[in-house]
Design an enzyme around this catalytic site. Structure first.
Site, PDB file in Angstrom:
ATOM      1  N   GLU A  50       0.810  -1.217   0.000  1.00 35.59           N
ATOM      2  CA  GLU A  50       0.000   0.000   0.000  1.00 35.59           C
ATOM      3  C   GLU A  50       0.843   1.267   0.000  1.00 35.59           C
ATOM      4  O   GLU A  50       0.493   2.262   0.639  1.00 35.59           O
ATOM      5  CB  GLU A  50      -1.011  -0.007   1.159  1.00 35.59           C
ATOM      6  CG  GLU A  50      -2.100  -1.053   0.975  1.00 35.59           C
ATOM      7  CD  GLU A  50      -3.321  -0.823   1.846  1.00 35.59           C
ATOM      8  OE1 GLU A  50      -3.433   0.257   2.457  1.00 35.59           O
ATOM      9  OE2 GLU A  50      -4.165  -1.732   1.903  1.00 35.59           O
ATOM     10  N   HIS A 104      -2.077  -0.716  10.192  1.00 32.59           N
ATOM     11  CA  HIS A 104      -1.629  -2.069  10.523  1.00 32.59           C
ATOM     12  C   HIS A 104      -0.327  -1.978  11.327  1.00 32.59           C
ATOM     13  O   HIS A 104       0.493  -1.089  11.101  1.00 32.59           O
ATOM     14  CB  HIS A 104      -1.353  -2.880   9.247  1.00 32.59           C
ATOM     15  CG  HIS A 104      -2.578  -3.219   8.464  1.00 32.59           C
ATOM     16  ND1 HIS A 104      -2.826  -4.476   7.974  1.00 32.59           N
ATOM     17  CD2 HIS A 104      -3.638  -2.469   8.081  1.00 32.59           C
ATOM     18  CE1 HIS A 104      -3.969  -4.483   7.326  1.00 32.59           C
ATOM     19  NE2 HIS A 104      -4.483  -3.274   7.367  1.00 32.59           N
TER      20      HIS A 104
END
Length: 411
Positions: free
Chosen positions: A49, A277
């Protein structure tokens, strides 16, 4: 023996959630990631990402003296977001984009536009004096879940897990060590992760680690993260583990996980974490053993047959849903085409003098024609998309059926 044939490989894996103009405090977080990678001595860094190539370029410049080899994998409309930084030379790279990756009309999710993929950098790690090991490392991300109770993307994610498993089995034959890191968007007990591990023989660093430090149960998506929507994790008060480091030895090497860590909230000296995360960090011990061994499946074959059967059942459910969507979009396209033909016939009748006057006001008639044309184009596009979806799901179902027959026939 220890000094001449042993390598401690330190791996850093992080889903960065770095989307330009959308991610909160993106530039600050990217800077923090770069500072951490410079301060800590990792051998291999796997990032997901990183949607902005400018962020990757900034990291590459900042880390040039620490990680001399790097690569950014490009795919989809906005990019795969995958990149790797390595202390070892990257000899070659390969990108595989999954055949199914969500729906283009689900704009709020966006998985289709980024072209979810698996990126493979091949390298050769030094084990000792005159000894190297071909290292196959993979950085990847699978389709997000979004809703566990009604997971419309489960068939697509299972197709991705199956393709990933096949990709690993067919590309790892020349490697001594296979290392996978990424956001699999699956819980440890989900059928997709069991299928991936069972079919490839990959081992979970969290389950195998001698020492562990970090979030309880190794969770990487936790409710106390300021970037996480805690309401989505209400069924999981401790969080969930969806980011993994998996590994296996293929030939004359053995791999053990000495230590596994996760970050636990804000980066040191700041009030924000690196991402929504938690990062996963593993120390792997790679040793040469005397005799080469062949690659084996990760579980016993009867259990693996049950996993393949379960995955095939879910793919079949997705196949029937895709067939219904293909039928609905095809019917809508046909109705729009009939409406356009009726309008064309009415317009030609008026021009030919068969009617005294235009049956509808001209503006309404034109708007209705444009609406019908728009519906025809949209529904035709959806019909073609769902036709391809049906073919991919049907093809995966056939592959799983063949694999299941082969497993059942083995003595």
């Amino acid at each position: 023996m220890e000094g001449e044939s042993t390598l401690r490989l330190r791996v850093f894996d992080l889903n960065c959630w770095a989307i330009r103009y959308l991610s909160k405090r993106r530039q600050e977080r990217v800077r923090l990631i770069g500072d951490t990678l410079r301060r800590d001595s990792f051998d291999l860094v796997l990032l997901q990402e990183v949607w902005s190539e400018q962020d990757y370029s900034d990291l590459r410049v900042k880390l040039a003296g620490y990680y001399p080899f790097s690569h950014y994998f490009r795919s989809g409309v906005i990019g795969s977001g995958l990149c790797v930084f390595s202390r070892f030379p990257i000899l070659d790279t390969l990108l595989y984009q999954y055949s199914l990756n969500g729906y283009p009309y689900m704009l709020q999710h966006g998985d289709w536009f980024c072209g979810k993929s698996v990126g493979l950098p091949g390298s050769r790690a030094g084990i000792g004096v005159g000894t190297t090991a071909p290292l196959l490392s993979l950085s990847l991300q699978l389709h997000a879940e979004y809703c566990r109770e009604k997971d419309a993307y489960l068939p697509h994610r299972l197709v991705q897990a199956w393709e990933l498993a096949q990709f690993i089995r067919h590309t790892s034959k020349a490697a001594d060590v296979v290392l996978l890191g990424g956001d699999l968007n699956m819980h440890p007990e989900d059928v997709g992760i069991r299928l991936l591990r069972g079919w490839t023989g990959l081992r979970d660093a969290f389950a195998e680690a001698t020492r562990f430090e970090g979030c309880k149960n190794g969770c990487t998506l936790v409710p106390n993260n300021c970037f996480t929507d805690s309401s989505e994790l209400l069924p999981f008060p401790l969080g969930i583990r969806i980011d993994y480091i998996l590994y296996k030895a293929v030939s004359s090497f053995i791999v053990k996980c000495e230590e596994l860590k996760t970050t636990t909230g804000p980066a040191p000296g700041t009030d924000i974490p690196f991402s929504d995360h938690e990062a996963v960090m593993a120390t792997l011990l790679i040793q040469r053993q005397g005799q080469a061994v062949g690659a084996t499946l990760g579980t016993d074959e009867p259990a693996l047959a049950d996993v393949v059967t379960e995955a095939r059942t879910e793919v079949s459910v997705g196949l029937r849903a895709a067939q219904r969507q293909r039928y609905s979009s095809g019917r809508m396209a046909l109705l729009a085409l009939l409406l356009l033909l009726l309008q064309a016939a009415a317009a030609l009748g008026t021009l030919a003098g068969l009617g005294a006057e235009q049956p509808f006001p001209k503006l309404s008639f034109c708007l209705l024609a444009f609406l019908a044309l728009g519906i025809l184009v949209l529904s035709t596009g959806l019909h073609l998309f769902h036709t391809m979806e049906v073919k991919m799901l049907h093809g995966t179902e056939d592959q799983m059926s063949m694999a299941l027959q082969a497993l059942q026939k083995r003595p």
